[in-house]
Enzyme design. Structure first.
Site, PDB file in Angstrom:
ATOM      1  N   HIS A  60      -7.394  -3.451   5.048  1.00  0.00           N
ATOM      2  CA  HIS A  60      -6.840  -2.093   4.931  1.00  0.00           C
ATOM      3  C   HIS A  60      -7.684  -1.289   3.939  1.00  0.00           C
ATOM      4  O   HIS A  60      -8.083  -0.151   4.194  1.00  0.00           O
ATOM      5  CB  HIS A  60      -5.379  -2.183   4.473  1.00  0.00           C
ATOM      6  CG  HIS A  60      -4.803  -0.888   3.969  1.00  0.00           C
ATOM      7  ND1 HIS A  60      -5.134  -0.354   2.736  1.00  0.00           N
ATOM      8  CD2 HIS A  60      -3.943  -0.005   4.527  1.00  0.00           C
ATOM      9  CE1 HIS A  60      -4.502   0.789   2.566  1.00  0.00           C
ATOM     10  NE2 HIS A  60      -3.770   1.034   3.635  1.00  0.00           N
ATOM     11  N   ASN A  61      -7.990  -1.902   2.807  1.00  0.00           N
ATOM     12  CA  ASN A  61      -8.750  -1.184   1.783  1.00  0.00           C
ATOM     13  C   ASN A  61     -10.197  -0.941   2.201  1.00  0.00           C
ATOM     14  O   ASN A  61     -10.763   0.107   1.893  1.00  0.00           O
ATOM     15  CB  ASN A  61      -8.701  -1.947   0.454  1.00  0.00           C
ATOM     16  CG  ASN A  61      -7.377  -1.744  -0.261  1.00  0.00           C
ATOM     17  OD1 ASN A  61      -6.360  -1.485   0.389  1.00  0.00           O
ATOM     18  ND2 ASN A  61      -7.367  -1.866  -1.570  1.00  0.00           N
ATOM     19  N   SER A  66       0.826  -1.205   0.000  1.00  0.00           N
ATOM     20  CA  SER A  66       0.000   0.000   0.000  1.00  0.00           C
ATOM     21  C   SER A  66       0.859   1.254   0.000  1.00  0.00           C
ATOM     22  O   SER A  66       1.921   1.299   0.613  1.00  0.00           O
ATOM     23  CB  SER A  66      -0.895   0.029   1.239  1.00  0.00           C
ATOM     24  OG  SER A  66      -1.618   1.247   1.257  1.00  0.00           O
ATOM     25  N   GLU A 122     -10.028   1.920   4.307  1.00  0.00           N
ATOM     26  CA  GLU A 122      -9.757   3.061   3.410  1.00  0.00           C
ATOM     27  C   GLU A 122     -11.070   3.582   2.792  1.00  0.00           C
ATOM     28  O   GLU A 122     -11.345   4.788   2.798  1.00  0.00           O
ATOM     29  CB  GLU A 122      -8.787   2.575   2.316  1.00  0.00           C
ATOM     30  CG  GLU A 122      -8.522   3.517   1.163  1.00  0.00           C
ATOM     31  CD  GLU A 122      -7.666   2.831   0.085  1.00  0.00           C
ATOM     32  OE1 GLU A 122      -6.574   2.318   0.413  1.00  0.00           O
ATOM     33  OE2 GLU A 122      -8.087   2.807  -1.091  1.00  0.00           O
ATOM     34  N   LYS A 159      -4.424  -6.814   3.705  1.00  0.00           N
ATOM     35  CA  LYS A 159      -4.472  -5.689   2.750  1.00  0.00           C
ATOM     36  C   LYS A 159      -5.923  -5.401   2.330  1.00  0.00           C
ATOM     37  O   LYS A 159      -6.316  -4.233   2.170  1.00  0.00           O
ATOM     38  CB  LYS A 159      -3.609  -5.997   1.514  1.00  0.00           C
ATOM     39  CG  LYS A 159      -3.682  -4.909   0.418  1.00  0.00           C
ATOM     40  CD  LYS A 159      -3.241  -3.555   0.928  1.00  0.00           C
ATOM     41  CE  LYS A 159      -3.062  -2.454  -0.079  1.00  0.00           C
ATOM     42  NZ  LYS A 159      -3.998  -2.230  -1.111  1.00  0.00           N
TER      43      LYS A 159
HETATM   44  C1  6PG Z   1      -3.256   1.312  -1.565  1.00  0.00           C
HETATM   45  C2  6PG Z   1      -4.556   1.467  -2.287  1.00  0.00           C
HETATM   46  C3  6PG Z   1      -4.481   0.823  -3.627  1.00  0.00           C
HETATM   47  C4  6PG Z   1      -5.536   1.278  -4.596  1.00  0.00           C
HETATM   48  C5  6PG Z   1      -6.921   1.104  -4.091  1.00  0.00           C
HETATM   49  C6  6PG Z   1      -7.914   1.848  -4.927  1.00  0.00           C
HETATM   50  O1  6PG Z   1      -3.301   0.747  -0.490  1.00  0.00           O
HETATM   51  O2  6PG Z   1      -2.233   1.779  -2.085  1.00  0.00           O
HETATM   52  O3  6PG Z   1      -5.571   0.862  -1.547  1.00  0.00           O
HETATM   53  O4  6PG Z   1      -4.426  -0.559  -3.429  1.00  0.00           O
HETATM   54  O5  6PG Z   1      -5.337   2.599  -4.911  1.00  0.00           O
HETATM   55  O6  6PG Z   1      -7.190  -0.257  -4.118  1.00  0.00           O
HETATM   56  O7  6PG Z   1      -9.077   1.163  -4.833  1.00  0.00           O
HETATM   57  P1  6PG Z   1     -10.384   1.543  -5.576  1.00  0.00           P
HETATM   58  O8  6PG Z   1     -10.042   1.763  -7.030  1.00  0.00           O
HETATM   59  O9  6PG Z   1     -11.267   0.368  -5.378  1.00  0.00           O
HETATM   60  O10 6PG Z   1     -10.866   2.794  -4.921  1.00  0.00           O
END
Ligand code: 6PG
Length: 464
Positions: free
Chosen positions: A183-184, A126, A187, A180
């Site tokens: 994490h998302n 990430s 996010e 991960k």
């Molecule tokens: C990270 C981000 C990366 C990605 C996202 C975007 O940790 O660096 O999470 O993995 O930018 O997955 O996700 P979406 O396109 O689903 O918003």
């Protein structure tokens, strides 16, 4: 001979290979595109970096056990790279999938390759393109002995907080990709909550973009300090050269997604975990994508009607702190259940520690979460920690006030409301689900348990 190989020389891949090389490792990249190889060689001219289009040359030029990282789109591309490399790989070689792969795919690939004596590490990475170049947070899972071959490279390339690398061995098989994915999910939730606050600031409190920038600037100096608040602060300063307007005002309000938030919700349902803040953030991206439907509904029912100005930015800040913590509490509680189900044996203090730097959800509050899990790795929910509960008690009334404000003024705040409802539900020792059990028994003879004696019961005469 090279120390490290990388496949997928897009921006992320190129930046990560340059990161590895700038830490003193010799590296080679594989790509079908001459341009990508050329760019890699130019940008890596000060380091030991090479590139090739040939699978065989790429693999033969790596020191054994070979360390090959795939940074290709999740799904079929990962399987097809594995098939392409199999004829050249030898016992003990290590394939690392650094993409956002689904954990079920990682489990399948791990077993498939184990059978062929090839090691497979599923590593979440990430931090976007800048993180890849200057220090991402890396979340690796797989065989522990195999990880010892990668430890030095990963620790050198990862972000550092107080000198500690933002990488650690997380657990077996797909644990890295599961962490991960969570994490998302977090996010998604935090991005949604921040956007809801933007909506209130703009349409409720009628603040200009400059004023909103200042609000986020102030928030980033307090307990909310985090990467997502920091970039939000900066976004409100960007202007669009073409129109002369602020760029944020020129962006269509339809949020895209690649699927990791949805996977988090799907997996939570499968494992029986409640994560409504994350679920609602995925739903809001879906609702946002139906722009013309929203326009039609607005023409029938009208837009928000602001008549209640009884909140201020301190209420919003507190409310955001509350829902920010609830998002982490939900994601981490899901990790706990998944860890038990899949025998990942996760260490939550370590996870919070490696999320403190490099990654998208890095935040000052992670220090508090780390401390909570340091005291008790078996904590079933962050909200039970004494220090966390004192922050929650200090902020929940603001969250209620902001929720009422949004409801009265018709401002959608799905993830804030979901956070509050989650909180109110888990702190209710009595829920109305006795009625649901009665209904189930009434229409389907599904039976119920009683509060006064053990066993399962059916009542045959609900309707007289
Ligand atoms: C990270 C981000 C990366 C990605 C996202 C975007 O940790 O660096 O999470 O993995 O930018 O997955 O996700 P979406 O396109 O689903 O918003």
């Amino acid at each position: 001979m090279f120390d490290f190989g990388l496949v997928g020389l897009g921006v992320m891949g190129r930046n990560f290979i340059l990161n590895v090389a700038s830490n003193g490792y010799s590296t080679i990249g594989l790509s079908s595109k001459d341009k990508a190889i050329e760019l890699l060689k130019t940008e890596g001219k000060d380091y030991e970096v090479d590139g090739t289009k040939s699978d065989e040359e790429f693999i033969k030029k790596l020191k054994r056990p070979r360390k090959i990282m795939l940074l290709v789109p999740a799904g079929k591309p990962v399987d097809s790279m594995i098939q392409r490399f199999l004829p050249y790989l030898e016992d003990g070689d290590i394939l690392i999938d650094g993409g956002n792969s689904h954990y079920d795919d990682t489990d399948r690939r791990y077993l498939y390759l184990k059978d062929k004596n090839i090691n497979f590490i599923g590593a979440g990475v990430s931090g976007g393109s800048k993180g890849a170049r200057f220090g991402p947070s890396i979340m690796p899972g797989g065989d522990k002995e195999c990880y010892s071959n990668l430890k030095a490279i990963f620790e050198a390339t990862s972000a550092k907080v107080d000198g500690d690398p933002c990488v650690t061995y997380l657990g077996n098989t797909s644990s890295g990709h599961y962490v991960k994915m969570i994490h998302n999910g977090i996010e998604y939730a935090i991005m949604q909550l921040i956007s809801e606050n933007y909506h209130i600031l703009k349409y409720g409190l009628k603040k200009s973009n400059k004023e909103i920038h200042e609000v986020f600037e102030r928030w980033n100096e307090g307990i909310l300090e985090s990467y997502l608040i920091e970039i939000t602060r900066d976004i409100f300063k960007a202007s669009d050269k073409e129109s002369g307007n602020d760029l944020v005002d020129m962006i269509l309000d339809k949020a895209k997604q690649k699927g990791t938030g949805k996977w988090t919700s799907q997996s939570a349902m499968d494992f029986g975990v409640s994560i409504p803040t994350i679920d609602s953030s995925v739903s809001m991206r879906i609702i946002s994508s139906f722009k013309s439907l929203r326009e039609k509904a607005e023409s029938i029912y009208g837009n928000n009607k602001i008549n209640d100005l009884n909140i201020n930015t301190t209420d919003l800040e507190k409310s955001l702190i509350f829902s920010f913590i609830i998002s982490f509490a939900q994601g981490l509680s899901q990790l706990k259940v998944a860890s038990d189900e899949k025998s990942y044996n996760l260490n939550y203090e370590e996870i919070c520690k490696i999320w403190r730097g490099g990654c998208i959800i890095r935040a000052r509050l992670l220090e508090n979460f780390m401390k909570a899990f340091k005291k008790n790795n078996d904590l079933s929910n962050l909200l039970f920690d004494e220090d966390i509960s004192s922050i929650i008690n200090d902020t929940v009334n603001a969250a209620r006030k902001v929720s009422v404000y949004c409801i009265n003024n018709q401002i959608p705040a799905y993830s804030l409301l979901a956070s509050l409802s989650y909180f109110d539900a888990i702190k209710s020792s009595r829920l109305p689900m006795n009625l649901i059990q009665a209904q189930r028994d009434c229409f389907g003879e599904h039976t119920f348990e009683r509060i006064d004696k053990p066993g399962t019961f059916h009542f045959g005469n609900w309707q007289g």
